[in-house]
Write an enzyme that holds these catalytic residues in place. Sequence first.
Site, short mmCIF file in Angstrom:
data_model
loop_
_atom_site.label_atom_id
_atom_site.label_comp_id
_atom_site.label_asym_id
_atom_site.label_seq_id
_atom_site.Cartn_x
_atom_site.Cartn_y
_atom_site.Cartn_z
CD GLU A 35 -36.99 1.92 53.56
OE1 GLU A 35 -38.18 1.57 53.72
OE2 GLU A 35 -36.51 2.93 54.10
CB CYS A 194 -50.05 10.39 62.40
SG CYS A 194 -51.77 10.01 61.97
CB CYS A 201 -53.84 15.62 67.20
SG CYS A 201 -54.45 13.98 66.75
CB CYS A 204 -50.24 16.58 63.49
SG CYS A 204 -50.40 15.98 61.79
CB CYS A 210 -56.28 16.17 60.07
SG CYS A 210 -56.54 14.45 60.52
#
Length: 355
Positions: A35, A194, A201, A204, A210
């Site tokens: 991370e 995204c 899109c 998605c 959205c």
Amino acid sequence: MSTFANTLILWQTQHGRHGLPWQGTRDPYAIWIAEIMLQQTQVMTVIPYYQRFLEAFPDIECLAKASIDAVLALWSGLGYYSRGRNLHKAACQMAEYHQGRFPQHAAEIQQLPGIGRSTAAAIAAFAYGERCAILDGNVKRVLTRYFGIIGYPGEKKTEALLWQKAEALLPEENAAQHMATYTQALMDLGATVCTRHQPRCSRCPLQPDCVAFREHRVASLPTPKPRKPLPSKETTFLILIDQDKILLEKRPSPGIWGGLWCLPERQMDNSSQIYCMQFLGMDAALFAELPPLDHTFTHFKLRIYTQLLQIINRPRRKTDHEIWITIDDALQLAIPAPVRKILLKTVFRQQLLAH
């Protein structure tokens, strides 16, 4: 479970990323390393660094016992070196105050050096299944478009609203069981679907709800950061050559490239030859100049001029912040990326180094 969370969990199971080296583990240490490295760095760049780092420092104890020079040497080239320094500092704290164990709650994890709210939540979700929201750059972009939120996400007001949204969307039923998958889904959606430019899109799973897609505002969201032209600076690096060795200086910490080994740096209005005589007590002759190298930081642009100087007379002295070393050995140390580029370009001059 909310429709949003359930949709993402199902999508991640079928279409998300599953083969990354740090996936499939509940080890908080390994997750933490990943991370931190993934902050402001692309996945494909991180993978070899991550693998080498874990091989050298497989646990908290090994990292805490290592020297900061050894840590930064493995970090060299990854950028944002404060991340490496904070990793070492946090490992030392855990070894001293936590019996070498990683904290088990996001609030405690966030107290470690170099770990913010979102990173702490990601570690806690992946390692312990804790129900807590993340809000990195990818997630901000997903939520901004999904809800049609106007305003630069880095502004306090907009960011506070995004945190509220992120908290409200968390899985509720069997949260511990689903948190790792849900968290990974958010990351994967932002990284692969995204995206900032040319988002996919049509692929998605959130497209039906959205706001940005429905109102044809995908390209305009998130609201971009108000742009200010980056200031430009200039400096000169010196390659001081004595037989087959060059001089490196350790940079003070904190600061740019703090704790790294660097070529001696002087401002453009200083004479490098005068510097050698007055400050190092040695004579030198300028015999070559390299083409300028441009390097961009977050807050400014730096143009680096490099001069090669042959040392004529060098007093034999030794300090903790100076080292005379061959170019090949220098490339194994923790050095900034521009210095590495300069030294690699200088390798072909090895014949000159002996004169």
